[in-house]
Design a protein around this motif. Structure first.
Motif, short mmCIF file in Angstrom:
data_model
loop_
_atom_site.label_atom_id
_atom_site.label_comp_id
_atom_site.label_asym_id
_atom_site.label_seq_id
_atom_site.Cartn_x
_atom_site.Cartn_y
_atom_site.Cartn_z
N SER A 21 0.85 -1.19 0.00
CA SER A 21 0.00 0.00 0.00
C SER A 21 0.88 1.23 0.00
O SER A 21 1.98 1.23 0.55
N CYS A 22 0.36 2.29 -0.60
CA CYS A 22 1.07 3.56 -0.66
C CYS A 22 0.06 4.65 -0.38
O CYS A 22 -0.86 4.87 -1.19
N THR A 23 0.21 5.33 0.73
CA THR A 23 -0.70 6.40 1.10
C THR A 23 -0.02 7.74 0.89
O THR A 23 1.11 7.95 1.34
N VAL A 24 -0.71 8.62 0.19
CA VAL A 24 -0.17 9.92 -0.17
C VAL A 24 -0.97 11.00 0.54
O VAL A 24 -2.20 10.99 0.53
N SER A 25 -0.28 11.92 1.16
CA SER A 25 -0.95 13.02 1.85
C SER A 25 -0.31 14.33 1.43
O SER A 25 0.79 14.37 0.88
N GLY A 26 -1.02 15.40 1.69
CA GLY A 26 -0.54 16.72 1.32
C GLY A 26 -1.41 17.33 0.25
O GLY A 26 -2.58 17.02 0.13
N ARG A 27 -0.82 18.12 -0.61
CA ARG A 27 -1.58 18.92 -1.56
C ARG A 27 -1.96 18.16 -2.83
O ARG A 27 -1.84 18.65 -3.94
N THR A 28 -2.47 16.95 -2.69
CA THR A 28 -2.73 16.14 -3.87
C THR A 28 -4.19 16.14 -4.28
O THR A 28 -4.50 15.91 -5.44
N ARG A 71 -6.16 1.79 -7.10
CA ARG A 71 -6.14 2.94 -6.20
C ARG A 71 -7.52 3.20 -5.65
O ARG A 71 -8.53 2.85 -6.26
N ASP A 72 -7.53 3.83 -4.49
CA ASP A 72 -8.74 4.32 -3.86
C ASP A 72 -8.53 5.81 -3.66
O ASP A 72 -7.84 6.24 -2.73
N ASN A 73 -9.10 6.61 -4.54
CA ASN A 73 -8.85 8.05 -4.49
C ASN A 73 -9.40 8.68 -3.21
O ASN A 73 -8.84 9.65 -2.71
N ALA A 76 -6.75 8.24 -0.90
CA ALA A 76 -5.44 8.67 -1.42
C ALA A 76 -4.42 7.55 -1.28
O ALA A 76 -3.27 7.79 -0.87
N THR A 77 -4.82 6.36 -1.63
CA THR A 77 -3.97 5.18 -1.46
C THR A 77 -3.91 4.38 -2.75
O THR A 77 -4.93 4.19 -3.42
N VAL A 78 -2.72 3.95 -3.07
CA VAL A 78 -2.46 3.12 -4.24
C VAL A 78 -1.99 1.76 -3.76
O VAL A 78 -1.24 1.66 -2.77
N TYR A 79 -2.42 0.72 -4.44
CA TYR A 79 -2.09 -0.65 -4.03
C TYR A 79 -1.34 -1.34 -5.16
O TYR A 79 -1.63 -1.16 -6.34
N LEU A 80 -0.41 -2.18 -4.77
CA LEU A 80 0.25 -3.08 -5.71
C LEU A 80 0.08 -4.49 -5.19
O LEU A 80 0.50 -4.81 -4.08
N ARG A 81 -0.56 -5.31 -5.99
CA ARG A 81 -0.67 -6.73 -5.62
C ARG A 81 0.21 -7.51 -6.59
O ARG A 81 0.08 -7.36 -7.81
N LEU A 82 1.06 -8.33 -6.03
CA LEU A 82 1.97 -9.15 -6.82
C LEU A 82 1.66 -10.61 -6.54
O LEU A 82 1.64 -11.04 -5.38
N PHE A 83 1.38 -11.36 -7.60
CA PHE A 83 0.99 -12.77 -7.48
C PHE A 83 2.17 -13.67 -7.84
O PHE A 83 3.09 -13.27 -8.55
N ASP A 84 2.10 -14.93 -7.34
CA ASP A 84 3.11 -15.93 -7.69
C ASP A 84 4.52 -15.35 -7.56
O ASP A 84 5.31 -15.37 -8.51
N VAL A 85 4.82 -14.84 -6.40
CA VAL A 85 6.10 -14.16 -6.23
C VAL A 85 7.24 -15.16 -6.34
O VAL A 85 7.09 -16.36 -6.05
N TYR A 93 10.92 -2.04 -2.26
CA TYR A 93 9.89 -1.50 -3.13
C TYR A 93 9.58 -0.06 -2.72
O TYR A 93 9.34 0.22 -1.54
N TYR A 94 9.59 0.81 -3.71
CA TYR A 94 9.34 2.22 -3.48
C TYR A 94 8.08 2.66 -4.20
O TYR A 94 7.82 2.25 -5.33
N CYS A 95 7.34 3.53 -3.54
CA CYS A 95 6.21 4.20 -4.17
C CYS A 95 6.61 5.65 -4.44
O CYS A 95 7.27 6.29 -3.60
N ALA A 96 6.23 6.13 -5.59
CA ALA A 96 6.48 7.52 -5.95
C ALA A 96 5.16 8.15 -6.38
O ALA A 96 4.30 7.47 -6.95
#
Length: 124
Positions: A21-28, A71-73, A76-85, A93-96
């Motif tokens: 999960s990646c949660t973004v806060s601020g002026r977005t 994502r769930d606007n 303000a959260t973006v998700y990455l699901r990775l299967f069969d790792v 892992y970085y979120c930008a």
């Protein structure tokens, strides 16, 4: 200012799935573009997935068919699901994110705001 915080990393077994999960806060106002990248020591940062505010997305070749970005606007959260790792998915892992980026982008240089990274370790 914009803050980016990743969560969900850890140790998993090969063949499992994981969700970051990646949660973004601020002026977005929720309308930011986001990208997921990963890096192992001694190698360049690798593009994994990107998603625009309206849901448009793209994936890196190494995870295409094994990853879903969403994502769930409202949150303000973006998700990455990775299967069969696989063990080769082991990395930090970085979120930008960037509220001024139209659409989405595979290029790290297009993002002004980065999280601190979350370690994912896949054991065989």
């Amino acid at each position: 200012q914009v803050q980016v915080v990743e969560s969900g990393g850890g140790s998993v077994q090969a063949g499992d799935s994981l969700r970051l999960s990646c949660t973004v806060s601020g002026r977005t106002l929720g309308t930011f573009a986001a990208g997921w990248f990963r890096q192992v020591p001694g190698k360049d940062r690798e593009f994994i997935a990107t998603i625009g505010w309206n849901g448009g997305n793209d994936y890196g070749e190494s995870v295409k068919g094994r990853a879903t970005v969403s994502r769930d606007n409202a949150k303000a959260t973006v998700y990455l699901r990775l299967f069969d790792v696989k063990p080769e998915d082991t990395a930090v892992y970085y979120c930008a994110a960037d509220p001024d980026l139209a659409g989405y982008s595979r290029k790290p240089s297009d993002y002004d705001y980065w999280g601190q990274g979350t370690q994912v370790t896949v054991s065989s």
